[in-house]
Write a protein that holds these residues in place. Structure first.
Motif, mmCIF file in Angstrom:
data_model
loop_
_atom_site.group_PDB
_atom_site.id
_atom_site.type_symbol
_atom_site.label_atom_id
_atom_site.label_comp_id
_atom_site.label_asym_id
_atom_site.label_seq_id
_atom_site.Cartn_x
_atom_site.Cartn_y
_atom_site.Cartn_z
ATOM 1 N N LEU A 21 0.830 -1.201 0.000
ATOM 2 C CA LEU A 21 0.000 0.000 0.000
ATOM 3 C C LEU A 21 0.864 1.251 0.000
ATOM 4 O O LEU A 21 0.559 2.238 -0.679
ATOM 5 C CB LEU A 21 -0.934 -0.015 1.211
ATOM 6 C CG LEU A 21 -1.932 1.143 1.320
ATOM 7 C CD1 LEU A 21 -2.835 1.203 0.095
ATOM 8 C CD2 LEU A 21 -2.764 1.002 2.587
ATOM 9 N N LEU A 22 1.968 1.201 0.759
ATOM 10 C CA LEU A 22 2.879 2.334 0.798
ATOM 11 C C LEU A 22 3.522 2.569 -0.574
ATOM 12 O O LEU A 22 3.643 3.710 -1.031
ATOM 13 C CB LEU A 22 3.959 2.114 1.854
ATOM 14 C CG LEU A 22 5.012 3.229 1.967
ATOM 15 C CD1 LEU A 22 4.377 4.555 2.361
ATOM 16 C CD2 LEU A 22 6.105 2.860 2.953
ATOM 17 N N TYR A 23 3.916 1.491 -1.242
ATOM 18 C CA TYR A 23 4.529 1.637 -2.566
ATOM 19 C C TYR A 23 3.535 2.233 -3.559
ATOM 20 O O TYR A 23 3.894 3.081 -4.391
ATOM 21 C CB TYR A 23 5.038 0.280 -3.062
ATOM 22 C CG TYR A 23 6.179 -0.281 -2.241
ATOM 23 C CD1 TYR A 23 7.171 0.564 -1.738
ATOM 24 C CD2 TYR A 23 6.260 -1.635 -1.963
ATOM 25 C CE1 TYR A 23 8.215 0.059 -0.982
ATOM 26 C CE2 TYR A 23 7.307 -2.156 -1.203
ATOM 27 C CZ TYR A 23 8.274 -1.298 -0.713
ATOM 28 O OH TYR A 23 9.307 -1.802 0.043
ATOM 29 N N TRP A 24 2.285 1.777 -3.507
ATOM 30 C CA TRP A 24 1.255 2.361 -4.354
ATOM 31 C C TRP A 24 1.052 3.834 -4.020
ATOM 32 O O TRP A 24 0.860 4.673 -4.904
ATOM 33 C CB TRP A 24 -0.064 1.599 -4.198
ATOM 34 C CG TRP A 24 -0.157 0.391 -5.070
ATOM 35 C CD1 TRP A 24 -0.089 -0.922 -4.686
ATOM 36 C CD2 TRP A 24 -0.317 0.373 -6.486
ATOM 37 N NE1 TRP A 24 -0.185 -1.750 -5.766
ATOM 38 C CE2 TRP A 24 -0.342 -0.980 -6.900
ATOM 39 C CE3 TRP A 24 -0.440 1.362 -7.459
ATOM 40 C CZ2 TRP A 24 -0.486 -1.358 -8.226
ATOM 41 C CZ3 TRP A 24 -0.593 0.982 -8.789
ATOM 42 C CH2 TRP A 24 -0.610 -0.360 -9.164
ATOM 43 N N THR A 25 1.103 4.153 -2.726
ATOM 44 C CA THR A 25 0.947 5.543 -2.307
ATOM 45 C C THR A 25 2.092 6.399 -2.828
ATOM 46 O O THR A 25 1.887 7.534 -3.277
ATOM 47 C CB THR A 25 0.881 5.636 -0.761
ATOM 48 O OG1 THR A 25 -0.162 4.790 -0.289
ATOM 49 C CG2 THR A 25 0.628 7.060 -0.308
ATOM 50 N N LEU A 26 3.320 5.846 -2.790
ATOM 51 C CA LEU A 26 4.474 6.568 -3.327
ATOM 52 C C LEU A 26 4.312 6.817 -4.827
ATOM 53 O O LEU A 26 4.628 7.906 -5.321
ATOM 54 C CB LEU A 26 5.758 5.767 -3.067
ATOM 55 C CG LEU A 26 6.341 5.843 -1.660
ATOM 56 C CD1 LEU A 26 7.459 4.826 -1.488
ATOM 57 C CD2 LEU A 26 6.865 7.250 -1.369
ATOM 58 N N ALA A 27 3.811 5.809 -5.536
ATOM 59 C CA ALA A 27 3.600 5.968 -6.975
ATOM 60 C C ALA A 27 2.559 7.046 -7.257
ATOM 61 O O ALA A 27 2.728 7.880 -8.159
ATOM 62 C CB ALA A 27 3.156 4.636 -7.581
ATOM 63 N N ILE A 28 1.495 7.056 -6.458
ATOM 64 C CA ILE A 28 0.461 8.084 -6.619
ATOM 65 C C ILE A 28 1.029 9.466 -6.306
ATOM 66 O O ILE A 28 0.717 10.453 -6.992
ATOM 67 C CB ILE A 28 -0.744 7.770 -5.704
ATOM 68 C CG1 ILE A 28 -1.453 6.504 -6.191
ATOM 69 C CG2 ILE A 28 -1.722 8.942 -5.661
ATOM 70 C CD1 ILE A 28 -2.498 5.977 -5.233
ATOM 71 N N TYR A 29 1.897 9.543 -5.293
ATOM 72 C CA TYR A 29 2.518 10.817 -4.928
ATOM 73 C C TYR A 29 3.381 11.348 -6.080
ATOM 74 O O TYR A 29 3.354 12.549 -6.380
ATOM 75 C CB TYR A 29 3.356 10.646 -3.664
ATOM 76 C CG TYR A 29 4.108 11.890 -3.247
ATOM 77 C CD1 TYR A 29 3.438 12.994 -2.726
ATOM 78 C CD2 TYR A 29 5.500 11.963 -3.366
ATOM 79 C CE1 TYR A 29 4.120 14.139 -2.342
ATOM 80 C CE2 TYR A 29 6.190 13.100 -2.988
ATOM 81 C CZ TYR A 29 5.504 14.184 -2.474
ATOM 82 O OH TYR A 29 6.179 15.316 -2.104
ATOM 83 N N VAL A 30 4.136 10.458 -6.716
ATOM 84 C CA VAL A 30 4.983 10.873 -7.844
ATOM 85 C C VAL A 30 4.110 11.388 -8.991
ATOM 86 O O VAL A 30 4.391 12.446 -9.586
ATOM 87 C CB VAL A 30 5.869 9.706 -8.318
ATOM 88 C CG1 VAL A 30 6.576 10.061 -9.626
ATOM 89 C CG2 VAL A 30 6.893 9.356 -7.248
ATOM 90 N N LEU A 31 3.040 10.659 -9.302
ATOM 91 C CA LEU A 31 2.136 11.098 -10.359
ATOM 92 C C LEU A 31 1.463 12.421 -10.002
ATOM 93 O O LEU A 31 1.282 13.296 -10.857
ATOM 94 C CB LEU A 31 1.075 10.028 -10.626
ATOM 95 C CG LEU A 31 1.584 8.720 -11.257
ATOM 96 C CD1 LEU A 31 0.462 7.694 -11.342
ATOM 97 C CD2 LEU A 31 2.165 8.994 -12.637
ATOM 98 N N TYR A 32 1.080 12.545 -8.734
ATOM 99 C CA TYR A 32 0.489 13.801 -8.250
ATOM 100 C C TYR A 32 1.479 14.953 -8.422
ATOM 101 O O TYR A 32 1.107 16.046 -8.881
ATOM 102 C CB TYR A 32 0.094 13.635 -6.788
ATOM 103 C CG TYR A 32 -0.059 14.919 -6.015
ATOM 104 C CD1 TYR A 32 -1.225 15.679 -6.101
ATOM 105 C CD2 TYR A 32 0.967 15.369 -5.164
ATOM 106 C CE1 TYR A 32 -1.365 16.861 -5.379
ATOM 107 C CE2 TYR A 32 0.834 16.537 -4.440
ATOM 108 C CZ TYR A 32 -0.334 17.281 -4.553
ATOM 109 O OH TYR A 32 -0.464 18.449 -3.837
ATOM 110 N N GLY A 33 2.750 14.721 -8.051
ATOM 111 C CA GLY A 33 3.769 15.763 -8.198
ATOM 112 C C GLY A 33 3.966 16.174 -9.639
ATOM 113 O O GLY A 33 4.089 17.364 -9.948
ATOM 114 N N ILE A 34 3.976 15.188 -10.550
ATOM 115 C CA ILE A 34 4.118 15.493 -11.976
ATOM 116 C C ILE A 34 2.911 16.303 -12.462
ATOM 117 O O ILE A 34 3.057 17.283 -13.208
ATOM 118 C CB ILE A 34 4.264 14.193 -12.790
ATOM 119 C CG1 ILE A 34 5.589 13.500 -12.434
ATOM 120 C CG2 ILE A 34 4.192 14.479 -14.289
ATOM 121 C CD1 ILE A 34 5.731 12.117 -13.024
#
Length: 422
Positions: A4-17
């Motif tokens: 779940l944390l890894y998915w959250t990190l991926a979402i954070y990166v996409l959000y930042g972009i």
């Protein structure tokens, strides 16, 4: 939880972009056509270079803000998902036998860890403002301020953890209500001591040096029926080129404060308008209304945190090794929920603040009657801080506690004084 944390990190990166694409690329910050070429148009009072720098600086600053908020959430979530929160609980139980000491130790180390992890993004904000010439603060001075932040934050966090987890153990169902009851006198006490104890830890305050100007300001205060005896000046020129003035504190410790940069950059009429604005806050009791609002928000916020943390532990407590709220390892989860709710409430809080600031602008122009000085003061504030005149809507909603400069200048341009009775 790690997945779940890894998915959250991926979402954070996409959000930042996505935020970078929006803020740095497509966000519309242009002036409406009807105001082009007027005093509300930054092209009329900023040089082409300043206009370019203002846009760049504001966009990067906004991006760092929108990246920093979920980054803090990721820190708390990561501490829970990777077992750091639970390992820290095991360590403090071995280090101390008395439960309140365990809570205090846990809060101290949690503060140290989160401060260290947040430091890079805070440094990025500092470096950005130095690069664009808004900040004049040396690295050593900036670091001293961060150490002061850490000290104050840690003391408050230790007190919060010690008292809160005692309440949770003592009143398992109604802890949030008793926590709120303790919050009320604490918030009042903190606002009372902030001007005389907290603020001087960061800057040097002293009575206004220009006694001629102080006499005029006090005369303006008398006209507004404000029993003021002193106006305070604060040495901010060693840290920033931006301009500011504010009202802080309550009761006998309430202060009207002017940054020395404001005195250096604004003429006398402009300073008097700025001071009239701050007097408007005092006259309309915005400090007290704000305090009352925070007390109400704290009640509903703590109630909601109590509901959400109970649901979260029932749903995921077994996965993260935290079965009960009284477990001090749940503290990062509680702080995560508080941060989420603070962000969710910020549009409402900012809307109320913008309304109060507009009311203070109206009060100031009615008190001084000097429209030209009012408009030029806002233009100089924009120039000194490289502020956006017309920021994107999402930035205004989540960041702006004041009306935009476009809104403030347009209001002054269209302002017509009330008719005087014969």
């Amino acid at each position: 939880m790690k997945k779940l944390l890894y998915w959250t990190l991926a979402i954070y990166v996409l959000y930042g972009i996505g935020m970078a694409w929006y803020l740095l690329g497509v966000a519309d910050i242009s002036i409406p056509p009807q105001w082009k070429g007027t005093s509300a148009d930054p092209a009329t009072f900023l040089t082409p270079k300043e206009l370019e720098l203002s846009g760049e600086y504001s966009r990067w600053k906004d991006l760092l803000f929108f990246l920093s908020i979920p980054y803090e959430w990721l820190i708390y979530f990561g501490l829970l998902a990777f077992g750091v929160a639970q390992a820290l609980r095991t360590w403090v139980k071995r280090a101390a036998k008395w439960v309140p000491i365990q809570s205090a130790l846990y809060a101290f180390w949690l503060s140290l860890i989160t401060t260290a992890l947040l430091l890079p993004i805070q440094f990025a904000v500092y470096h950005l403002s130095r690069t664009y010439g808004v900040s004049t603060q040396s690295l050593a001075s900036w670091f001293r301020d961060r150490m002061t932040d850490f000290f104050i934050h840690t003391v408050l966090l230790v007190l919060t953890a010690t008292v809160l987890y005692w309440l949770i153990r003592r009143f398992e169902r109604r802890w949030w209500l008793y926590a709120w009851m303790l919050c009320v006198p604490f918030m009042i006490f903190f606002m009372f001591i902030q001007p005389v104890i907290i603020d001087p830890l960061y800057n040097e305050f002293y009575p206004l040096k220009d006694k001629k100007l102080e006499t005029k300001i006090l005369a303006l205060a008398s006209k507004a029926n404000i029993p003021a005896e002193h106006v305070f000046e604060v040495n901010m020129s060693e840290k920033t080129n931006a301009l500011n003035a504010y009202v802080t504190g309550i009761g006998s410790h309430a202060r009207i404060v002017l940054w020395d940069t404001t005195l250096q950059r604004l003429n006398e009429d402009e300073v008097l308008f700025v001071m009239a604005h701050e007097m408007g806050h005092y006259v309309m009791k915005h400090i007290y209304w704000g305090l009352a609002g925070y007390i109400v928000l704290a009640f509903f916020g703590l109630w909601l945190v109590g509901k959400l943390i109970g649901w979260s532990l029932a749903r995921w407590g077994r996965c993260i090794g935290i079965r009960r709220l009284s477990d001090i390892a749940s503290f990062p989860l509680l702080l995560l929920l508080v941060s989420l709710l603070n962000f969710a409430a910020s549009p409402l809080v900012n809307t109320v603040s913008r309304y109060e600031e507009h009311a203070a602008d109206r009060y100031a122009i009615e008190l001084t009657g000097n429209k030209e000085a009012a408009i030029s003061s806002f233009q100089k504030l924009t120039k000194a801080g490289l502020s956006e005149v017309n920021p994107p809507l999402v930035v205004k909603i989540f960041r702006y506690t004041h009306p935009t400069m476009l809104e403030r200048i347009v209001f002054l341009k269209e302002y017509a004084p009330p008719l005087q009775e014969e």
